[in-house]
Design a protein around this motif. Structure first.
Motif, PDB file in Angstrom:
ATOM      1  N   LYS A  49      51.712  51.212  38.294  1.00 56.94           N
ATOM      2  CA  LYS A  49      53.083  50.691  38.147  1.00 56.94           C
ATOM      3  C   LYS A  49      53.100  49.217  37.729  1.00 56.94           C
ATOM      4  CE  LYS A  49      55.132  53.931  41.420  1.00 56.94           C
ATOM      5  NZ  LYS A  49      54.027  54.844  41.512  1.00 56.94           N
ATOM      6  N   ILE A  50      52.343  48.917  36.688  1.00 57.12           N
ATOM      7  CA  ILE A  50      52.283  47.568  36.131  1.00 57.12           C
ATOM      8  C   ILE A  50      53.244  47.521  34.956  1.00 57.12           C
ATOM      9  CG2 ILE A  50      50.818  45.877  34.965  1.00 57.12           C
ATOM     10  CD1 ILE A  50      48.506  47.053  36.657  1.00 57.12           C
ATOM     11  N   SER A  51      54.194  46.604  35.010  1.00 56.30           N
ATOM     12  CA  SER A  51      55.220  46.557  33.973  1.00 56.30           C
ATOM     13  C   SER A  51      54.857  45.631  32.820  1.00 56.30           C
ATOM     14  CB  SER A  51      56.555  46.120  34.573  1.00 56.30           C
ATOM     15  OG  SER A  51      56.424  44.845  35.151  1.00 56.30           O
ATOM     16  N   SER A  52      53.921  44.724  33.026  1.00 57.89           N
ATOM     17  CA  SER A  52      53.564  43.761  31.985  1.00 57.89           C
ATOM     18  C   SER A  52      52.106  43.941  31.583  1.00 57.89           C
ATOM     19  CB  SER A  52      53.800  42.336  32.488  1.00 57.89           C
ATOM     20  OG  SER A  52      53.366  41.412  31.519  1.00 57.89           O
ATOM     21  N   ARG A  53      51.910  44.587  30.446  1.00 57.34           N
ATOM     22  CA  ARG A  53      50.541  44.779  29.964  1.00 57.34           C
ATOM     23  C   ARG A  53      49.899  43.449  29.604  1.00 57.34           C
ATOM     24  NH1 ARG A  53      50.932  49.439  25.535  1.00 57.34           N
ATOM     25  NH2 ARG A  53      52.500  47.990  24.832  1.00 57.34           N
ATOM     26  N   SER A  54      50.677  42.520  29.050  1.00 56.46           N
ATOM     27  CA  SER A  54      50.099  41.233  28.670  1.00 56.46           C
ATOM     28  C   SER A  54      49.592  40.483  29.894  1.00 56.46           C
ATOM     29  CB  SER A  54      51.102  40.395  27.890  1.00 56.46           C
ATOM     30  OG  SER A  54      52.221  40.096  28.684  1.00 56.46           O
ATOM     31  N   ALA A  55      50.325  40.532  30.999  1.00 59.29           N
ATOM     32  CA  ALA A  55      49.871  39.870  32.223  1.00 59.29           C
ATOM     33  C   ALA A  55      48.593  40.524  32.750  1.00 59.29           C
ATOM     34  CB  ALA A  55      50.961  39.913  33.287  1.00 59.29           C
TER      35      ALA A  55
END
Length: 77
Positions: A49-55
């Protein structure tokens, strides 16, 4: 009982502004992934449930870089 202003909490506001500006990301780098790599990243983000792939990519990259720098620090002898 009076509330404290959490915005300043005893720290110089000019210092906070300089610190915030120093952490701003202004340099861009591009990375290309093949289909399997992107699918693995997407699956990982979905599963955890990670919403920011860049982060996620930034954190993983910087952890690897910092670990390498710590292991290979210069010595005197």
């Amino acid at each position: 009982m009076a509330r404290r202003n959490k915005k300043y909490s005893g720290v110089d506001p000019a210092y906070l502004d300089r610190h915030r500006d120093s952490l701003r990301r202004i340099y861009r780098k591009s990375v290309l992934f093949n289909q399997q790599e992107l699918a693995a990243i997407d699956e990982y983000c979905r599963r955890f449930k990670i919403s920011s792939r860049s982060a996620l990519i930034r954190q993983a990259l910087m952890e690897h870089v910092m670990e390498g720098l710590e292991e290979n620090h210069p010595t005197l002898f």
